[in-house]
Design a protein around this motif. Structure first.
Motif, PDB file in Angstrom:
ATOM      1  N   VAL A 193       0.862  -1.202   0.138  1.00 16.34           N
ATOM      2  CA  VAL A 193       0.175  -0.149  -0.005  1.00 16.34           C
ATOM      3  C   VAL A 193       0.898   1.174   0.132  1.00 16.34           C
ATOM      4  O   VAL A 193       1.783   1.329   0.662  1.00 16.34           O
ATOM      5  CB  VAL A 193      -0.900  -0.116   1.274  1.00 16.34           C
ATOM      6  CG1 VAL A 193      -1.530   1.370   1.300  1.00 16.34           C
ATOM      7  CG2 VAL A 193      -2.021  -1.078   1.084  1.00 16.34           C
ATOM      8  N   ARG A 194       0.567   2.258  -0.684  1.00 19.92           N
ATOM      9  CA  ARG A 194       1.264   3.623  -0.851  1.00 19.92           C
ATOM     10  C   ARG A 194       0.346   4.585  -1.094  1.00 19.92           C
ATOM     11  O   ARG A 194      -0.308   4.518  -2.009  1.00 19.92           O
ATOM     12  CB  ARG A 194       2.191   3.391  -2.200  1.00 19.92           C
ATOM     13  CG  ARG A 194       3.221   4.546  -2.412  1.00 19.92           C
ATOM     14  CD  ARG A 194       4.293   4.089  -3.368  1.00 19.92           C
ATOM     15  NE  ARG A 194       3.585   3.526  -4.464  1.00 19.92           N
ATOM     16  CZ  ARG A 194       3.250   4.240  -5.563  1.00 19.92           C
ATOM     17  NH1 ARG A 194       3.656   5.431  -5.801  1.00 19.92           N
ATOM     18  NH2 ARG A 194       2.857   3.498  -6.755  1.00 19.92           N
ATOM     19  N   ASN A 195       0.280   5.466  -0.003  1.00 13.88           N
ATOM     20  CA  ASN A 195      -0.707   6.673  -0.318  1.00 13.88           C
ATOM     21  C   ASN A 195      -0.042   7.875   0.657  1.00 13.88           C
ATOM     22  O   ASN A 195       0.867   7.657   0.904  1.00 13.88           O
ATOM     23  CB  ASN A 195      -1.990   6.349   0.269  1.00 13.88           C
ATOM     24  CG  ASN A 195      -2.062   5.780   1.599  1.00 13.88           C
ATOM     25  OD1 ASN A 195      -1.374   6.164   2.531  1.00 13.88           O
ATOM     26  ND2 ASN A 195      -2.952   4.708   1.891  1.00 13.88           N
ATOM     27  N   GLY A 196      -0.804   8.851   0.744  1.00 13.03           N
ATOM     28  CA  GLY A 196      -0.187   9.939   1.518  1.00 13.03           C
ATOM     29  C   GLY A 196       0.148   9.779   2.981  1.00 13.03           C
ATOM     30  O   GLY A 196       0.859  10.687   3.565  1.00 13.03           O
ATOM     31  N   THR A 197      -0.449   8.925   3.697  1.00 15.59           N
ATOM     32  CA  THR A 197      -0.076   8.551   5.053  1.00 15.59           C
ATOM     33  C   THR A 197       0.602   7.297   5.565  1.00 15.59           C
ATOM     34  O   THR A 197       1.135   7.163   6.469  1.00 15.59           O
ATOM     35  CB  THR A 197      -1.654   8.536   5.817  1.00 15.59           C
ATOM     36  OG1 THR A 197      -2.231   7.355   5.340  1.00 15.59           O
ATOM     37  CG2 THR A 197      -2.445   9.594   5.664  1.00 15.59           C
ATOM     38  N   TYR A 198       0.788   6.373   4.312  1.00 18.54           N
ATOM     39  CA  TYR A 198       1.455   5.300   4.554  1.00 18.54           C
ATOM     40  C   TYR A 198       2.056   4.510   3.342  1.00 18.54           C
ATOM     41  O   TYR A 198       1.325   4.907   2.332  1.00 18.54           O
ATOM     42  CB  TYR A 198       0.570   4.067   5.033  1.00 18.54           C
ATOM     43  CG  TYR A 198       1.086   2.847   5.353  1.00 18.54           C
ATOM     44  CD1 TYR A 198       1.908   2.308   6.460  1.00 18.54           C
ATOM     45  CD2 TYR A 198       0.782   1.679   4.339  1.00 18.54           C
ATOM     46  CE1 TYR A 198       2.739   1.189   6.610  1.00 18.54           C
ATOM     47  CE2 TYR A 198       1.487   0.235   4.271  1.00 18.54           C
ATOM     48  CZ  TYR A 198       2.269  -0.017   5.561  1.00 18.54           C
ATOM     49  OH  TYR A 198       2.767  -1.319   5.875  1.00 18.54           O
TER      50      TYR A 198
END
Length: 430
Positions: A193-198
């Motif tokens: 998972v790759r997003n703005g928080t993790y």
């Protein structure tokens, strides 16, 4: 031969063709190698000596059936064997050495020469290598356990030395990130998972499992279990390695790694790994001091099904927030969101009762004054941010809860892809 377990065969066989297609597409960008070594001077090296004299048993007496019964006495070999177990307790390094499978197999002279160059390179700067081994001490025992549980060669546990110098927060200028230097597309294909928080590529637990899955999957899919070819593909992409292999085989060669003509970085990939393993196998020979690493992981895992900030966890566990951030580099905004990840790593010495309290719901945690105090303290957003290698505007904007357009306006940026490493960004209109 392959090293895949029955569990992995069942899990991966159904979807291996689909995943392999994703990996080939992702690998077009290639796995980047992150190395921070310095120039070298020559030093002698020879493969470790595995010669030994096999112990012989006690000879039978000429007429043992007529001999008087006697109390069996231990042989000198048996005595020295048990004494050696008592006098030489194993740490994580010793266990890792025992799991090496490639160190004692002779290489062709030209291949050994490539390894020797890197042994000279690393051993010329023992202080630098010691810094990397010190950084590895937090993760090495756990990674070695994961490698061993899959019956993989222990040398694979040392790949983060080559990839990131064992820095979980490492980023390359090509966009690779984390201990195992996953490129974005490859990480996506492996479910990180790759997003703005993790960012799962920075999470040591998830990225290690994904990296080992990736190495095994490629070995099974393309190379009949040949892990060295899979490691080459980990660095350069399966397409690049497959073309080089076909070319070698067309010339009548077997097509193993050491016979291939590959990009320079990939040509050096396994020699680096072999060299580091050789030095760790006999550090005194190369004047390298290894830090003490216990056989058990240096952290504990807490399973959570609710959001917790590192500030709250720090207050409850009475450990520094910096220590928690170091153990959990994947948490980009300093908080765990169970929609992305459910495991928080904490120092191993934390009391188990307090860990149990942290793993419980918000209603129980609210009764803790220190937790409540931390909960009422909103995390401060810095006024500026220094652009790191691999950063992009959208990720920075998501990390700090601002709009990309606002970031561009505040900093006079005309094109979103015009960021420069080291550039200082303003994170507000003030």
């Amino acid at each position: 031969m392959t090293y895949r377990t029955i569990r992995q065969r069942l899990m991966l066989s159904a979807g291996s063709t689909v995943i392999a297609g994703l990996l080939l597409a992702a690998a077009a960008n290639s796995q980047a190698s992150y190395s921070t070594t310095s120039a070298a001077t020559p030093s002698p090296y020879a493969p470790r000596d595995m010669s030994s004299s096999a112990p012989t048993g006690q000879p039978m007496t000429p007429d043992s059936s007529l001999a008087a019964p006697t109390t069996p006495q231990p042989t000198s070999f048996q005595t020295s064997f048990w004494e050696s177990l008592t006098l030489e307790p194993k740490d994580a390094w010793g266990i890792l050495r025992d799991s090496f499978k490639w160190q004692d197999t002779p290489l062709p002279p030209d291949a050994q020469a490539r390894v020797d160059e890197w042994i000279d390179f690393y051993s010329s700067s023992p202080t630098h290598l010691a810094e990397i081994t010190e950084r590895s001490s937090m993760w090495l025992a756990w990674i070695a356990q994961q490698v061993s549980s899959r019956q993989l060669p222990g040398e694979i546990a040392l790949i983060p030395f080559v990839e990131s110098s064992f820095d979980p927060a490492a980023r390359s200028n090509r966009g690779a990130a984390g201990l195992w230097q996953f490129m974005p597309g490859t990480g996506d294909a492996m479910g990180l998972v790759r997003n703005g928080t993790y960012d799962g590529r920075l999470d040591v637990i998830t990225s290690t499992q994904a990296a080992l899955d990736y190495i095994e999957l490629q070995a099974e899919q393309w190379y009949d279990g040949n892990l060295q070819l899979s490691l080459a593909a980990y660095n350069a992409g399966a397409g690049t390695v497959n073309r080089a292999r076909h070319s070698a085989q067309a010339q009548g060669l077997a097509g193993d790694y050491w016979q291939l003509s590959l990009p320079n970085e990939t040509m050096q990939y396994l020699p680096k790994l072999y060299a580091i393993a050789a030095i760790i196998d006999d550090p005194a020979r190369y004047n390298v001091s290894l830090p003490e690493v216990h056989t058990e992981p240096a952290f504990a895992k807490v399973q959570l099904d609710h959001s917790v900030t590192l500030a709250q966890a720090s207050a409850l566990l009475e450990v520094s927030q910096a220590s928690l951030a170091e153990l959990n580099p994947g948490l980009l905004n300093g908080a765990i969101d169970p929609r992305n990840v459910q495991t928080l790593l904490v120092p191993e010495e934390v009391d188990s009762e307090v860990l149990a309290q942290l793993s419980q719901g918000e209603s129980t945690l609210a009764s803790s004054p220190s937790y409540a105090s931390a909960a009422n303290t909103a995390p401060s957003i810095p006024k500026t941010y220094r652009v790191a290698r691999g950063d992009n505007l959208s990720a920075i904007a998501a990390r700090y809860g601002v709009a990309v357009d606002d970031l561009m306006q505040w900093n006079g940026i005309e094109r979103a892809n015009a960021l420069q490493t080291g550039q200082l960004l303003t994170l507000s209109a003030q």
